[in-house]
Design an enzyme around this catalytic site. Structure first.
Site, PDB file in Angstrom:
ATOM      1  N   GLY A   1       0.828  -1.204   0.000  1.00  0.00           N
ATOM      2  CA  GLY A   1       0.000   0.000   0.000  1.00  0.00           C
ATOM      3  C   GLY A   1       0.857   1.246   0.000  1.00  0.00           C
ATOM      4  N   SER A   2       0.311   2.323   0.524  1.00  0.00           N
ATOM      5  CA  SER A   2       0.967   3.620   0.451  1.00  0.00           C
ATOM      6  C   SER A   2       2.159   3.698   1.406  1.00  0.00           C
ATOM      7  CB  SER A   2      -0.024   4.738   0.789  1.00  0.00           C
ATOM      8  OG  SER A   2      -0.313   4.742   2.180  1.00  0.00           O
ATOM      9  N   THR A   3       3.108   4.551   1.065  1.00  0.00           N
ATOM     10  CA  THR A   3       4.280   4.750   1.905  1.00  0.00           C
ATOM     11  C   THR A   3       3.889   5.340   3.250  1.00  0.00           C
ATOM     12  OG1 THR A   3       5.703   4.990  -0.027  1.00  0.00           O
ATOM     13  CG2 THR A   3       6.503   5.935   2.045  1.00  0.00           C
ATOM     14  N   GLN A   4       2.922   6.246   3.256  1.00  0.00           N
ATOM     15  CA  GLN A   4       2.497   6.871   4.511  1.00  0.00           C
ATOM     16  C   GLN A   4       1.981   5.820   5.501  1.00  0.00           C
ATOM     17  OE1 GLN A   4      -0.644   9.745   4.030  1.00  0.00           O
ATOM     18  NE2 GLN A   4      -0.734  10.250   6.194  1.00  0.00           N
ATOM     19  N   VAL A   5       1.087   4.957   5.047  1.00  0.00           N
ATOM     20  CA  VAL A   5       0.557   3.915   5.930  1.00  0.00           C
ATOM     21  C   VAL A   5       1.645   2.903   6.269  1.00  0.00           C
ATOM     22  CG1 VAL A   5      -1.144   2.063   6.129  1.00  0.00           C
ATOM     23  CG2 VAL A   5      -1.783   4.229   5.056  1.00  0.00           C
ATOM     24  N   GLY A   6       2.494   2.576   5.299  1.00  0.00           N
ATOM     25  CA  GLY A   6       3.570   1.631   5.546  1.00  0.00           C
ATOM     26  C   GLY A   6       4.525   2.092   6.638  1.00  0.00           C
TER      27      GLY A   6
ATOM     28  N   GLU B   1       5.742  -3.325   0.963  1.00  0.00           N
ATOM     29  CA  GLU B   1       5.867  -3.011  -0.461  1.00  0.00           C
ATOM     30  C   GLU B   1       5.017  -1.780  -0.690  1.00  0.00           C
ATOM     31  OE1 GLU B   1       5.550  -2.175  -3.928  1.00  0.00           O
ATOM     32  OE2 GLU B   1       4.113  -3.809  -4.150  1.00  0.00           O
TER      33      GLU B   1
END
Length: 487
Positions: free
Chosen positions: A232-237, A254
């Protein structure tokens, strides 16, 4: 209009080895193109997550104890059932996710290949023998299952991007709790539960818990979930990585990408523009590997822009469930408006629309932007829409510098006829995957896949990397006679 619910196990249900009502709110599964309600989905509450994880924890040991050939047989059954139910998966992929039929067909074939690969994993070596400096000692390392693996999957390739973690995790003896995105919960979760149930997987080894951010947070924070695989998104990751880091929990991230496609002045421009169009506009650009920045050497820039614009102008936008189109809808209105905002802000800063640029509801035309500079949002942000921003460079060194302006490092492509030059430039790019004379959206099930930098934490999916990702290593030493120490 609501579709018929007869004969569907999963209507308003979770899967925990059996079909049960959820204790979260019920939400509609909606068609991306029209917003029509297709079914009602149950969502998992915090208590549902806890109950599911406990069932998975108890079931995992039995599954890990199955002989390798029995586990392989279940996974071969999964592959067979995936193929038999291709039309049903494709139907829901088109309706839920706005996929055109060709994209849906490619995705389900890729999942079938993943299942075949996973079915071969249980028969592979599970350890290694090492020498010892201690007389009479034998050292070996063996791979053990992690336990319960939580998989949080996205909506854009919902079947493939869940199954690339679910299948190898199960193959090596883990139990899996899958949280699909609510925007793709049927094809990316509930239909998969039916497949695994019919394939003979023991009850409680695989779970599907549709839900929103809180469901994902509950899964990540649960102490008996020993690994999280998130796409998913970098922010959530980043947030997931922080929680897993504090808990000393294994995590595979990822994440997003802003992937460069570099076109050198000796490139075949017909090929490069074809790759540029495919990489930028496939699935409406809603791919982490999308060709998000087209970096073109000055001497061929106008020709490349013209060819790319010609290709973009021929692409038909519409509802893939009712008409033959190249581009379907973006996944929701918020995302369509975000893409429009990026384009408009870049134009206000001096970018030029050469093709497309118009939005109608959730539909967005294939768009080519020229005169894009590094300070514009079309260059710096992950667009996740059908937009190809073109930035001009003069030297190979400048191209490398432009690529490195982004913190992402997922995929890249380089086009040029001199292989030495193209390869030398490619070797300087910080990306997990680099393709010479091809486009950025590439995936082969047997090759390790993953990114660098803001695109991931170094985890890899595919082929031999799956053993490293979804197991833990145990060192065992065996001494045939007890060793006498000085005290």
């Amino acid at each position: 209009m609501m579709t018929s619910t007869s004969g569907r196990n999963w209507d308003n249900k979770l899967f925990t080895g059996e079909w049960l009502p959820g204790h979260g709110e019920s939400v509609p599964a909606r068609e991306a193109a029209t917003g029509a309600s297709l079914a009602m989905l149950a969502t998992a509450s915090t208590a549902d997550v806890a109950a599911s994880v406990e069932i998975a924890r108890q079931a995992q040991a039995e599954w890990a104890g199955w002989s390798f050939d029995r586990r392989a047989e279940v996974l071969r059954n999964v592959a067979r059932l995936i193929r038999e139910r291709t039309a049903e998966f494709n139907h829901w992929n088109i309706r839920e996710c706005g996929s055109i039929p060709a994209k849906a067909e490619w995705e389900i074939q890729a999942v079938y290949e993943q299942a075949q690969m996973a079915a071969a994993m249980p028969m592979q070596p599970v350890g290694e023998l090492y020498p010892s400096a201690m007389p009479g000692r034998m050292n070996y390392c063996q791979r053990l299952p992690i336990g319960v693996v939580g998989v949080i999957a996205p909506w854009n390739f919902p079947i493939l991007l869940s199954m690339r973690s679910v299948l190898p995790a199960l193959a090596v003896g883990n139990a899996v709790v899958l949280k699909p995105d609510l925007q793709s919960a049927v094809c990316g979760g509930l239909l998969l539960a039916e497949v695994f149930e019919a394939a003979g997987l023991p009850r409680g080894v695989f779970h599907v818990l549709p839900g929103g951010p809180q469901t994902g947070a509950d899964l990540v924070a649960h102490p008996d979930v020993k690994m999280i695989s998130f796409t998913g998104s970098t922010q959530v990751g980043r947030s997931i990585g922080e929680v897993c880091g504090r808990m000393l929990k294994k995590v595979a991230l990822e994440l997003g990408g802003n992937n460069p496609l570099v076109v050198l002045d000796d490139a075949d421009l017909e090929v490069a523009s074809s790759c540029g169009a495919w990489g930028a506009f496939l699935h409406q650009g809603q791919i982490c590997m999308q060709a998000g920045r087209h970096l073109v050497q000055r001497g061929v820039a106008e020709r490349y822009i013209g060819l790319l614009a010609e290709r973009a102008s021929r692409l038909v936008v519409g509802n893939p469930a009712t008409e033959p189109v190249h581009l379907g809808p973006l996944i929701n209105l918020r995302q369509a408006e975000r893409v429009e905002d990026i384009v408009q802000r870049s134009v206000a800063m001096g970018a030029r629309i050469v093709a497309g640029g118009r939005r109608q509801g959730q539909f967005f035309e294939a768009t080519v932007l020229a005169d894009v500079t590094p300070d514009m949002p079309a260059f710096s942000e992950e667009i996740f829409g059908p937009v190809a921003p073109v930035t001009v460079f003069d030297t190979d060194e400048e191209a490398v510098t432009l690529v490195k302006r982004s913190p992402y490092g997922l995929a890249a492509a380089v086009h040029g006829s001199a292989m030495g030059r193209a390869s030398a430039l490619a070797s300087k790019l910080r990306a997990g995957m680099v393709h010479i004379n091809d486009q950025t959206v590439n995936n082969e099930f047997h090759i390790p896949f993953g990114g660098m930098g803001a695109s991931g934490n170094g985890g890899r999916f595919g082929g031999p990397a799956n053993f490293e990702e979804f197991t833990q290593t145990q060192w065992v030493s065996v001494s045939h006679k007890g060793i006498q120490y000085p005290f």
